[in-house]
Design a protein around this motif. Sequence first.
Motif, mmCIF file in Angstrom:
data_model
loop_
_atom_site.group_PDB
_atom_site.id
_atom_site.type_symbol
_atom_site.label_atom_id
_atom_site.label_comp_id
_atom_site.label_asym_id
_atom_site.label_seq_id
_atom_site.Cartn_x
_atom_site.Cartn_y
_atom_site.Cartn_z
ATOM 1 N N ILE A 8 0.839 -1.184 0.000
ATOM 2 C CA ILE A 8 0.000 0.000 0.000
ATOM 3 C C ILE A 8 0.878 1.238 0.000
ATOM 4 O O ILE A 8 2.108 1.153 0.154
ATOM 5 C CB ILE A 8 -0.954 0.012 1.209
ATOM 6 N N GLU A 9 0.252 2.400 -0.162
ATOM 7 C CA GLU A 9 1.010 3.645 -0.195
ATOM 8 C C GLU A 9 1.790 3.816 1.108
ATOM 9 O O GLU A 9 1.257 3.639 2.198
ATOM 10 C CB GLU A 9 0.057 4.826 -0.386
ATOM 11 N N GLY A 10 3.056 4.151 0.969
ATOM 12 C CA GLY A 10 3.927 4.294 2.125
ATOM 13 C C GLY A 10 4.792 3.081 2.396
ATOM 14 O O GLY A 10 5.784 3.179 3.115
ATOM 15 N N GLN A 13 9.402 -0.558 -1.371
ATOM 16 C CA GLN A 13 9.468 -1.646 -2.346
ATOM 17 C C GLN A 13 10.716 -2.488 -2.145
ATOM 18 O O GLN A 13 10.755 -3.633 -2.588
ATOM 19 C CB GLN A 13 9.436 -1.092 -3.774
ATOM 20 N N ARG A 386 -3.927 -0.273 -14.060
ATOM 21 C CA ARG A 386 -4.076 1.047 -13.462
ATOM 22 C C ARG A 386 -4.390 2.031 -14.563
ATOM 23 O O ARG A 386 -3.489 2.497 -15.259
ATOM 24 C CB ARG A 386 -2.800 1.456 -12.725
#
Length: 453
Positions: A8-10, A13, A386
């Motif tokens: 998720i965002e934050g 990677q 996306r």
Amino acid sequence: MRVAARLIEGDPQHLGDYRLAGRLGEGCRGVVYEAYDPGGRRVALKVLKGDPELWAGLAREAAAAGRAAPFCTAAVLDAGHAGPRPYVVSEYVEGPSLRRAGRIFAGGDLLGLATAIATALTALHGAGVVHGDLTPDNVLLGPGGPRVIDFGLARTPAMSLTSGRLGAGAPAYAAPESFTGEGTGAPADVFAWGAIVLYAATGEDPFAAPTLDAVMRRILQAGPDLSPLPGTLRDLAAAALARDPRARPTARELLTTLVAGESRAEPPVRGAEPPVGCVEEVTPGAARGDHGSPGAAPVAADPLLVTGGDVAARLRTACDDPGLGTLAEDAYAALDPAERELVREVFLRFVVLPAGGGLVTRGVRAPRAGIETRVVEAFGCLVVRRGGEVALAHPALPYAWPRLREWIEADRHRLMARGGRVRPALLALIILVVSALAIAVAVFGVAVFGVAA
């Protein structure tokens, strides 16, 4: 089938040499990710929450946990303590946690589970490590038997005996001394063992209550109902759940009684000696149901741990928990020959090798129809749409899928050239901005000098 949730965002990677594939779970102490090392080995990576200064001793603790004999535990592989995201890397164990398994244990299965946890604690305590956060969530039911995990939160006795904070573990499995400020050590792990065995037999947290205060009162004042446990286990659990930590047996004493069989009805005698036997030479990892690390030197195995590991290994849990590489290879094998011919080119579009090194994944324009669309759709949860683009759902896929790694290495020069180029759209935007600035400067100069003239 268990598949890690998408990042998720934050979420990072990558951390250190590890590429993160997805989320396995989150608790008050950190987030656990499925990750892969550069060689494609699947690991569990826990990013710790809180003030980084609290984890200053992380490397020391991880090294201590790594010295534990490899029985009924998930091996600690690495730790990163520099930077704002301290993390611990451990062996990945397939299978659900005891809590998520949703089953009640009885008979030989209950004995095997109790023996596995006692074996793990005996190995940890023998290495001078206190787990400190032992709950049903930290016991995994793997295909090779139960395994105790989460040594990223393990504490050495020097730290354990001076902390005594409630935050050291889940309240419903915390020993009485956790609430009284006396400090916690190995006896607190034994207390948690007793509570977990009762949980396994009933499916209910033994000290559960609506509020934290109520949980504390139950632990400090009222013992749980142990009648669901059979004879020997009932006596052992009663001894393990003693309020006075000095009255509890050691993990080794628990294990000595367990491997002797259920015929013994008395709690273990303090200071009981392990069974007499020759010390066996084993390769690290052998007792966990795997083959250890390549070239690993044999170690002198405690015969009590060997016996405990053998008993634990009889409790096997079937699970469907494939890694990303397995999912990708299965999808590839299901394609017809014409579709397979396109897979290489389609997946290499997702990869860029920047001039500075490393590997970056990116989104590309989604195919609108035809065979390329079928290829993308065949890989299901591994590719995500996306808007008008498709991208790898898991940035670790190039590490996890050997076939894709081979393609990347074979085409490295082209991918590096791609990584060094500026995209045409970005280049056009740069030219447009520079041109606009030049025109603005020219207009401003004419206006200024014209007025001056």
